[in-house]
Structure formats: structure tokens, C-alpha cells
Design a protein around this motif. Structure first.
Motif, PDB file in Angstrom:
ATOM      1  N   UNK A 176       0.923  -1.259   0.004  1.00  0.00           N
ATOM      2  CA  UNK A 176       0.150  -0.076  -0.038  1.00  0.00           C
ATOM      3  C   UNK A 176       0.614   1.348  -0.021  1.00  0.00           C
ATOM      4  N   UNK A 177       2.089   1.150  -0.287  1.00  0.00           N
ATOM      5  CA  UNK A 177       3.158   2.163  -0.390  1.00  0.00           C
ATOM      6  C   UNK A 177       3.522   2.577  -1.761  1.00  0.00           C
ATOM      7  N   UNK A 178       2.974   3.498  -2.459  1.00  0.00           N
ATOM      8  CA  UNK A 178       3.456   4.006  -3.801  1.00  0.00           C
ATOM      9  C   UNK A 178       4.448   4.902  -3.979  1.00  0.00           C
ATOM     10  N   UNK A 179       5.184   4.812  -4.798  1.00  0.00           N
ATOM     11  CA  UNK A 179       6.228   5.941  -5.167  1.00  0.00           C
ATOM     12  C   UNK A 179       6.137   6.754  -6.412  1.00  0.00           C
ATOM     13  N   UNK A 180       6.143   8.058  -6.351  1.00  0.00           N
ATOM     14  CA  UNK A 180       6.012   8.969  -7.643  1.00  0.00           C
ATOM     15  C   UNK A 180       6.972   9.917  -7.686  1.00  0.00           C
ATOM     16  N   UNK A 181       7.656  10.460  -8.618  1.00  0.00           N
ATOM     17  CA  UNK A 181       8.475  11.715  -8.801  1.00  0.00           C
ATOM     18  C   UNK A 181       7.485  12.924  -8.936  1.00  0.00           C
ATOM     19  N   UNK A 182       7.734  13.878  -8.300  1.00  0.00           N
ATOM     20  CA  UNK A 182       6.778  15.110  -8.453  1.00  0.00           C
ATOM     21  C   UNK A 182       7.175  15.647  -9.637  1.00  0.00           C
ATOM     22  N   UNK A 183       6.159  15.846 -10.624  1.00  0.00           N
ATOM     23  CA  UNK A 183       6.499  16.593 -11.964  1.00  0.00           C
ATOM     24  C   UNK A 183       5.329  17.489 -12.181  1.00  0.00           C
ATOM     25  N   UNK A 184       5.543  18.236 -13.171  1.00  0.00           N
ATOM     26  CA  UNK A 184       4.398  19.335 -13.701  1.00  0.00           C
ATOM     27  C   UNK A 184       4.581  19.641 -14.942  1.00  0.00           C
ATOM     28  N   UNK A 185       3.817  20.309 -15.769  1.00  0.00           N
ATOM     29  CA  UNK A 185       3.801  20.555 -17.302  1.00  0.00           C
ATOM     30  C   UNK A 185       4.083  22.001 -17.320  1.00  0.00           C
ATOM     31  N   UNK A 186       5.195  22.100 -17.937  1.00  0.00           N
ATOM     32  CA  UNK A 186       5.746  23.596 -18.108  1.00  0.00           C
ATOM     33  C   UNK A 186       4.511  24.278 -18.776  1.00  0.00           C
ATOM     34  N   UNK A 187       3.993  25.527 -18.420  1.00  0.00           N
ATOM     35  CA  UNK A 187       2.684  25.965 -18.744  1.00  0.00           C
ATOM     36  C   UNK A 187       3.107  26.082 -20.295  1.00  0.00           C
ATOM     37  N   UNK A 188       1.980  25.741 -20.923  1.00  0.00           N
ATOM     38  CA  UNK A 188       1.802  25.863 -22.308  1.00  0.00           C
ATOM     39  C   UNK A 188       0.936  27.137 -22.799  1.00  0.00           C
ATOM     40  N   UNK A 189       1.090  27.608 -24.125  1.00  0.00           N
ATOM     41  CA  UNK A 189       0.507  28.837 -24.552  1.00  0.00           C
ATOM     42  C   UNK A 189      -0.919  28.479 -24.940  1.00  0.00           C
ATOM     43  N   UNK A 190      -1.232  27.703 -25.248  1.00  0.00           N
ATOM     44  CA  UNK A 190      -2.529  27.223 -25.731  1.00  0.00           C
ATOM     45  C   UNK A 190      -2.963  25.782 -25.401  1.00  0.00           C
ATOM     46  N   UNK A 191      -4.170  25.751 -24.900  1.00  0.00           N
ATOM     47  CA  UNK A 191      -4.758  24.506 -24.632  1.00  0.00           C
ATOM     48  C   UNK A 191      -5.773  23.797 -25.814  1.00  0.00           C
ATOM     49  N   UNK A 192      -6.054  24.745 -26.858  1.00  0.00           N
ATOM     50  CA  UNK A 192      -6.674  23.976 -27.648  1.00  0.00           C
ATOM     51  C   UNK A 192      -6.392  24.405 -29.163  1.00  0.00           C
ATOM     52  N   UNK A 193      -6.571  23.556 -30.217  1.00  0.00           N
ATOM     53  CA  UNK A 193      -6.171  23.702 -31.479  1.00  0.00           C
ATOM     54  C   UNK A 193      -7.387  23.479 -32.311  1.00  0.00           C
ATOM     55  N   UNK A 194      -7.889  24.467 -32.886  1.00  0.00           N
ATOM     56  CA  UNK A 194      -9.539  24.149 -33.801  1.00  0.00           C
ATOM     57  C   UNK A 194     -10.320  23.352 -32.873  1.00  0.00           C
ATOM     58  N   UNK A 195     -10.836  22.035 -33.469  1.00  0.00           N
ATOM     59  CA  UNK A 195     -11.815  21.517 -32.575  1.00  0.00           C
ATOM     60  C   UNK A 195     -11.268  20.516 -31.431  1.00  0.00           C
ATOM     61  N   UNK A 196      -9.964  20.777 -31.190  1.00  0.00           N
ATOM     62  CA  UNK A 196      -9.496  19.914 -29.891  1.00  0.00           C
ATOM     63  C   UNK A 196      -9.233  20.743 -28.905  1.00  0.00           C
ATOM     64  N   UNK A 197      -9.424  20.187 -27.618  1.00  0.00           N
ATOM     65  CA  UNK A 197      -9.124  21.158 -26.463  1.00  0.00           C
ATOM     66  C   UNK A 197      -8.616  20.059 -25.416  1.00  0.00           C
ATOM     67  N   UNK A 198      -7.700  20.594 -24.689  1.00  0.00           N
ATOM     68  CA  UNK A 198      -7.168  19.786 -23.503  1.00  0.00           C
ATOM     69  C   UNK A 198      -7.462  20.378 -22.274  1.00  0.00           C
TER      70      UNK A 198
END
Ligand SMILES: Cc1cc2nc3c(=O)[nH]c(=O)nc-3n(C[C@H](O)[C@H](O)[C@H](O)COP(=O)(O)OP(=O)(O)OC[C@H]3O[C@@H](n4cnc5c(N)ncnc54)[C@H](O)[C@@H]3O)c2cc1C
Length: 376
Positions: A257-279
Motif C-alpha cells: 500500500x506504499x506507492x512512489x512517484x516523482x513529483x513533476x508538472x507541465x511547463x505552462x503551455x501557450x494554448x490548450x486548444x487547437x481548432x476542434x481539439x481542447x485539453x
């Protein structure tokens, strides 16, 4: 029709909000079935307000434990900052909820019509056309819809196709999370606690009558693996100067019941969407967990995206969605990254502790409420 990729916290909440607002959708997840992986997370009042709107708050509350007091302390549990969550409860209807991630996801899944979630469907690639997006899955099958929402987490394949230059950042810290299969001593039952030491920190909260969650954070090289046979002894030695409660939790947790993960993030991106796709969620703006807001922000994304679409159902609303969310989310990503650096300071930590214990309560509460406020 909206195709949603990923039945994590963000994708599931989007499905619930779309259900509530009568927005047509289908949800695809790579896992074969709902699984019971993960550890505890905290849901702050901003997330809980959305889950209330989505109609699942009672089910979620039944699976978790309310935290009425959040304490930031030194390693011996001497408070540096102690916040009652009851004023937040009065203001927003909820204090913070601690819950096992798997139980949260099951509670959300339960309220989504079965026929709208497709399991064992791993996104492989997409093809955009003027008025449609075709998704190709790993199994070779395809689906076509007008819009696509990538809610497939920090390692998003949707993002890597649409924005191939995005970068994951390693914080220099690794995190062990454990779930002990018993309750805390009664005096800690309704508390969330984070203890800061020299270059390391430890946090805990009870999740339910018979589950307590904890996390331990330490600087480390990336991608290290543990020898499970001596992991508990190793953690015990890292935290030897800490309060006895820490040792009680580590030694009473089963090794599986013990998990390990490195702590990461996403370097902020300029856009979350392109045309008809969005994150949305971590796919768009993964943050370090230091403010306990990553899941909450993916839940907020679902809420605002749904509201904006339902107000203008006949147009592409992704630009308006990003405009609504971008500043707030990026400010949380920045604050969280900075908090992680302060929390794991190696030198100067006594000064840090002195500064933190001198911060006026009013200022702490102001900052806390600015995060808890949904900014409707
Ligand atoms: C150690 C730690 C502690 C945290 N604590 C908190 C906390 O206390 N409070 C909080 O609010 N947040 C917390 N977070 C952050 C939170 O876990 C994330 O922000 C949240 O899970 C993001 O939700 P999401 O839906 O965007 O992504 P996820 O929850 O990661 O879901 C992504 C989903 O997409 C699926 N998927 C991935 N690839 C594909 C594919 N190719 N095709 C189909 N499906 C796919 C995955 O299987 C998964 O189901 C913590 C994070 C960490 C690492």
C-alpha cells in the motif's frame, strides 16, 4: 458531439457536467475497467462546489472524511500555521474532503450512464478536419465527432500530438504515498496535517473509518526504484526526527500500500486548444501536488467548459474556455511549484519556519479563500 479521452478525475467530471447540461458526449478510457489504484487526495471546497452542481456530492461525501482543520507544522507537530476550515464551510458549504482516489472515481462513474463510457479504448492518434475529429484507437477502431477533449492526464497522448513541444518538468522531489488500513487516534480524525522538516516533509489525514492516508516527500534524483524489503526502515530513518505519529503510520502500512512517484508538472503551455481539439486537467496544466489543487482544477475545468458550451451550444467555445481559466490555473501552477521549493528547503529552514509562524492568519485565510472561490 464531444469525444472525451480519459476517465480520470477531469474526464469523469466533464461527463457528469455534460450529462447535467444535456451536452452530447462519449467517453473513452484506456483501462480495461475501473481500477482501485492510488492513494488519498484532498478535495478542496472549489472542487466540492462543482461536485454538488454535478449532483454527486452525497455519494462522494459518504466515501470520504471531512477535514475541519489544516495544520502546517514543524517536524514535531508544533503548528506554524493552523487554519480552521469551518469559516470556509460557512462561506462555500464545504470544508476540505479527504478521500481515496479510487473511491472518488467509482463514485463519479456510478452516476454516468454505463453506455456512455467505453473501457479498454486507448487513444492512439487523431485526424482533424474542418468540422470533425477522427480518433484512432490502439485496437484499430475509430470514432468521429465534431469536437475532442483530451483529459488523458499529465502524459497526454492527445497533447503530444497537438502540441508536440510541451515539456514535463521534474521538481527534484520524489513522493511516497501510503494508505494505512486503520483510523488515526481520535484527536487527529478531522485534521489534515503537513509537517515540514529539513529538506523533507510528511503529511497525513484520515480517509474513512478504516483508512488513513499519508505522504512523504524528499529530494531525489528522478526515476529511482525502491527495494521493498527495506523501504519502511529507510523511510523511518529519513523521518527519524519527526513526531511519533509519522512512525506509527509508516510501520502500520502494508508494503503493497506504499506507492512512489516523482513529483513533476507541465511547463505552462501557450494554448490548450487547437481548432476542434481542447485539453483539460493535467493534460493541459498538470501542477505539482503541493497545494492539493491538481484534481480540483481539472474538476473546475469540467464545470466552466460545460457552462460555456451550454450558453453557446452552436459554436466552438474552446477559446472562451481557455480565456476563463488560463490566468487562475497558471497562477496555481506557479504557486505550487514555489511552495514545493520552500517546503523542502535544506538550509535556512529554521528561518523559513519562523517566517511562516509569523504570517498573519488573515493573510493565510485570504490566500486560501482565493483558491477555494470558484470564480463563477
Ligand atoms: C502525489 C500526488 C498527490 C496529489 N494530491 C492531490 C490532492 O490532494 N488534491 C488534488 O486536487 N489533486 C491532487 N493531485 C493531482 C491530481 O491527481 C491530478 O491533478 C488529477 O488526477 C488530474 O486529473 P485528470 O483527469 O486531468 O488526469 P488523471 O486523473 O491522470 O486521468 C487521466 C485518465 O486518462 C486515461 N488515459 C491516459 N492515456 C490514455 C489514452 N491514451 N487513451 C485513453 N485514456 C487514457 C488514464 O488511464 C486516466 O484514467 C495529486 C497528484 C499527485 C501526483
Amino acid at each position: 458531439m464531444y469525444t472525451i479521452i480519459g476517465a480520470g478525475i477531469g474526464g469523469l467530471t466533464t461527463a457528469l457536467i455534460f450529462e447535467k447540461l444535456n451536452i452530447d458526449y462519449q467517453l473513452f478510457e484506456k483501462a480495461k475497467k475501473p481500477n482501485a489504484l492510488g492513494a488519498g487526495i484532498w478535495l478542496a471546497p472549489n472542487a466540492l462546489q462543482v461536485l454538488e452542481f454535478a449532483g454527486v456530492i452525497d455519494t462522494v461525501f459518504r466515501a470520504g472524511n471531512s477535514i475541519d482543520r489544516i495544520t502546517l507544522s514543524n517536524q514535531k507537530l508544533k503548528p506554524l500555521a493552523d487554519s480552521s476550515q469551518l469559516p470556509a464551510k460557512e462561506k462555500y458549504g464545504f470544508s476540505t474532503l479527504a478521500i481515496h482516489r479510487a473511491k472518488l472515481q467509482l463514485a463519479l462513474i456510478e452516476s454516468i450512464p454505463k453506455e456512455k463510457i467505453y473501457w479498454n479504448k486507448a487513444f492512439k492518434s487523431l485526424e482533424q478536419a474542418n468540422n470533425s475529429v477522427t480518433v484512432i484507437f490502439q485496437d484499430g477502431s475509430t470514432t468521429k465527432s465534431q469536437y475532442l477533449i483530451g483529459a488523458d492526464g499529465i502524459d497526454s497522448k492527445v497533447r503530444s500530438q497537438v502540441f508536440p513541444n510541451s515539456q514535463i518538468r521534474y521538481s527534484g522531489q520524489t513522493c511516497w504515498r501510503g494508505v494505512m488500513k486503520s483510523a488515526l487516534p481520535i484527536e487527529y480524525k478531522d485534521r489534515g496535517i503537513e509537517m515540514w522538516g529539513k529538506g523533507i516533509r510528511f503529511g497525513l489525514s484520515q480517509l474513512s473509518k478504516n483508512e488513513t492516508s499519508w505522504f512523504a516527500v524528499k529530494k531525489s534524483k528522478a526515476f529511482q526504484k525502491d527495494d521493498k524489503t527495506n523501504l519502511k526502515a529507510k523511510l523511518g530513518s529519513y523521518f527519524k526526527a519527526f513526531h511519533p505519529l509519522v512512525h506509527q503510520l509508516i510501520s502500520n502500512t502494508e508494503i503493497e500500500d506504499i506507492l512512489r512517484n516523482d513529483i513533476t508538472d507541465l511547463k505552462p503551455i501557450k494554448d490548450w486548444h487547437k481548432d476542434n481539439v481542447c485539453l483539460i486537467g493535467d493534460a493541459a496544466h498538470a501542477t505539482t501536488p503541493n497545494m492539493g489543487q491538481g484534481g480540483a482544477q481539472s474538476i473546475e475545468d469540467a464545470y466552466h467548459l460545460g457552462k460555456i458550451i451550454s450558453e453557446n451550444p452552436n459554436k466552438n467555445n474552446f477559446k472562451a474556455f481557455q480565456k476563463k481559466r488560463f490566468k487562475r490555473v497558471n497562477s496555481i501552477v506557479r504557486q505550487s511549484w514555489f511552495t514545493g521549493k520552500i517546503a523542502n528547503m535544506n538550509t535556512g529552514y529554521p528561518i523559513r519556519n519562523a517566517i511562516f509562524s509569523a504570517i498573519p492568519k488573515k493573510l493565510i485565510n485570504k490566500n486560501m479563500y482565493s483558491v477555494y472561490d470558484l470564480k463563477d
